[in-house]
Enzyme design. Structure first.
Site, PDB file in Angstrom:
ATOM      1  N   GLU A 109       0.623  -1.290   0.210  1.00  0.00           N
ATOM      2  CA  GLU A 109      -0.045   0.123   0.026  1.00  0.00           C
ATOM      3  C   GLU A 109       0.820   1.220   0.169  1.00  0.00           C
ATOM      4  O   GLU A 109       2.318   1.138   0.186  1.00  0.00           O
ATOM      5  CB  GLU A 109      -0.758   0.134   1.103  1.00  0.00           C
ATOM      6  CG  GLU A 109      -1.612  -1.352   1.401  1.00  0.00           C
ATOM      7  CD  GLU A 109      -2.585  -1.328   2.678  1.00  0.00           C
ATOM      8  OE1 GLU A 109      -2.346  -0.318   3.373  1.00  0.00           O
ATOM      9  OE2 GLU A 109      -3.522  -2.309   2.788  1.00  0.00           O
TER      10      GLU A 109
ATOM     11  N   THR B  36       1.606  -6.821  -9.417  1.00  0.00           N
ATOM     12  CA  THR B  36       2.262  -7.526 -10.450  1.00  0.00           C
ATOM     13  C   THR B  36       0.747  -8.297 -11.231  1.00  0.00           C
ATOM     14  O   THR B  36       0.357  -9.040 -10.752  1.00  0.00           O
ATOM     15  CB  THR B  36       3.391  -8.437 -10.286  1.00  0.00           C
ATOM     16  OG1 THR B  36       4.291  -7.725  -9.652  1.00  0.00           O
ATOM     17  CG2 THR B  36       3.750  -9.275 -11.457  1.00  0.00           C
TER      18      THR B  36
ATOM     19  N   ASP C 208       6.174 -18.942   2.325  1.00  0.00           N
ATOM     20  CA  ASP C 208       6.820 -19.949   2.282  1.00  0.00           C
ATOM     21  C   ASP C 208       6.647 -20.799   0.928  1.00  0.00           C
ATOM     22  O   ASP C 208       7.969 -21.479   0.567  1.00  0.00           O
ATOM     23  CB  ASP C 208       6.498 -21.120   3.319  1.00  0.00           C
ATOM     24  CG  ASP C 208       6.576 -20.456   4.740  1.00  0.00           C
ATOM     25  OD1 ASP C 208       7.294 -19.443   4.759  1.00  0.00           O
ATOM     26  OD2 ASP C 208       5.892 -21.018   5.519  1.00  0.00           O
TER      27      ASP C 208
ATOM     28  N   GLU D 298       8.055  -9.690  -2.862  1.00  0.00           N
ATOM     29  CA  GLU D 298       8.188 -10.818  -1.932  1.00  0.00           C
ATOM     30  C   GLU D 298       8.973 -10.619  -0.696  1.00  0.00           C
ATOM     31  O   GLU D 298       9.553 -11.846  -0.275  1.00  0.00           O
ATOM     32  CB  GLU D 298       8.373 -12.364  -2.716  1.00  0.00           C
ATOM     33  CG  GLU D 298       7.224 -12.411  -3.550  1.00  0.00           C
ATOM     34  CD  GLU D 298       5.788 -12.700  -2.996  1.00  0.00           C
ATOM     35  OE1 GLU D 298       4.871 -11.827  -3.115  1.00  0.00           O
ATOM     36  OE2 GLU D 298       5.593 -13.747  -2.173  1.00  0.00           O
TER      37      GLU D 298
END
Ligand SMILES: Cc1cc2nc3c(=O)[nH]c(=O)nc-3n(C[C@H](O)[C@H](O)[C@H](O)COP(=O)(O)OP(=O)(O)OC[C@H]3O[C@@H](n4cnc5c(N)ncnc54)[C@H](O)[C@@H]3O)c2cc1C
Length: 408
Positions: free
Chosen positions: A142, A173, A259, A385
């Site tokens: 954000e 994305t 993960d 990420e």
């Protein structure tokens, strides 16, 4: 190496076909279109449609791991206690090959978004069926919140059988092209991390507005969207995972996705690094400086010694990435390894691609080679990420046994 005891480091035979197909697709579809869509930013690469249909066919045929939707299946379908190489490893190996071709184009592959990985990781069986075939992007970031994803402000308020979402999401994305966006929102900001849930918001839902697309340094084939959510009504059954706020469990629900997705981003970095190394070895050989693996680095030209150092970094990144994926397939907690792989691969790909530009001299810097593009593309893999610094923080917390409050 610790992992060597549990991993067979050769590509498993059953995955060799998939790896080969991914490599062929990268060589025949991605590479020839790489420069075209780097220049034509925001233009949808139509060449991907046929490839995406092929991938759908592979997934439907049960050849697990062909794309982001395969990431959790290994663990889900695990029936015996034996060691297995499943969906996560297959996806990571396929991703390396595809990103050897072009990482921006991989990120533009229909139905293979990070939102698909999130759905595959945390959705229940009914949701898996309902969202099958949808292309899903992922919206966490954000305007006021990037690395500190626990501080997001987008809200979700229960209203009958729906949730009403309000807020703003940036840097999504494939946001414009996807059919749906997995949006992180908080049910109650005062309850912190535990109250953050993810919601599948379908395109066309009233109030879900695309504000603009970003212009970027690299991965220019991939669209990066900014959204506003203004009283967006989402059915309650689109909430992924447990709808209850479980303070004891904290962030665990939504974080489970990382993960699975961090090894994927690490794999993207490994693919770009491999492309840059291969091209550089070729250019060095053409210039009369071949890499000689039979002689020590310090008795060879400086360019070769540098190259061999880069290759060692590449190997380390590759092995960590395989380990993280393998652990996910075998139901072992892999948060530490996922962050290690992402940190090592993201940093290595960025360094390797830039050093390769340097080794290739003016050719490396010019648009006559793809090296300059890979150097631009690589940087994002050390940012999204979870940035390099955030991965190192997670690794430190895990190794020292500290919580996120104790070590920030
Ligand atoms: C091309 C692109 C695509 C993206 N795609 C997506 C997407 O699909 N979905 C999505 O949700 N987001 C996406 N992002 C956002 C991305 O995940 C964030 O940019 C990233 O999380 C970093 O957040 P930030 O940019 O706000 O930087 P900040 O969090 O403000 O960080 C700035 C710098 O400070 C460092 N830093 C921050 N906190 C700490 C700390 N505690 N200790 C040490 N250093 C720290 C960071 O490492 C970084 O170097 C994308 C971004 C880009 C550029």
């Amino acid at each position: 190496m610790k992992g060597a005891a549990v991993i067979n480091l050769e590509v498993p035979k059953k995955l060799a076909v998939l790896v080969n197909q991914a490599h062929q697709a990268a060589a025949e579809v991605f590479r020839p279109n790489s420069r075209k869509y780097d220049r034509a930013e925001h233009t949808y690469p139509v060449e991907l449609d046929m490839l995406a249909a092929l991938l759908d066919g592979l997934n439907a045929g049960g050849e697990s791991g062909a794309g982001a939707a395969g990431v959790r299946r290994g663990a889900r379908e695990r029936k015996s206690d034996g060691v297995r190489n499943g969906g996560n490893l297959a996806t990571v190996l396929g991703t390396i090959e595809m990103c050897w071709g072009d990482v921006g184009l991989l990120l533009s592959m229909p139905r293979q978004g990070l939102g698909n990985a999130a759905i595959a990781s945390v959705a229940d069986d009914e949701q898996l069926t309902r969202f099958a075939g949808k292309w899903a992007a992922m919206a966490i970031t954000e305007p006021d919140t990037g690395s500190d994803s626990a501080a997001i402000r987008t809200t979700a308020v229960k209203d009958g059988d729906d949730y009403i979402l309000n807020g703003e999401k940036i840097f999504v994305t494939a946001g414009e092209r996807a059919d749906a966006v997995v949006v992180w929102a908080t049910l109650d900001r005062s309850l912190g991390r535990a109250a953050i849930k993810s919601f599948v918001v379908e395109k066309g839902t009233p109030g879900f507005e695309l504000v603009r697309l970003e212009h970027k340094l690299g991965i220019r084939a991939s669209d990066t969207a900014h959204f506003r959510l203004d009283n967006v009504r989402v059915p309650a059954e689109n909430l992924l995972g447990d709808p209850e706020i479980n303070v004891a469990q904290g962030f665990a629900g939504v974080l489970q996705t990382f993960d699975n997705t961090r090894p994927l981003v690490a794999a993207m970095a490994v693919g770009v690094a491999r492309a840059a190394l291969e091209e550089t070895a070729r250019l060095l050989a053409d210039a009369g400086v071949p890499i000689d693996y039979d002689r020590p680095a310090n008795s060879q030209p400086a360019a070769v010694a540098t190259y061999l150092g880069l290759e060692a970094d590449y190997e380390a990144a590759y092995l960590l990435t395989l380990e993280a994926a393998w652990m996910a397939d075998n139901g072992r907690p892999n948060s530490l390894q996922a962050s290690m792989a992402k940190a090592k691969a993201g940093r290595s790909a960025t360094d390797i691609a830039l050093r390769c530009v340097e080794l290739a001299g003016s050719l490396g810097y010019s648009e006559n080679s793809l090296l300059e593009k890979w150097a631009r593309d690589a940087k994002i893999l050390d940012i999204f990420e979870g940035t390099q610094q955030i991965q190192l923080l997670i690794v430190a917390r895990r190794l020292l046994g500290k919580t996120s409050t104790q070590l920030k």
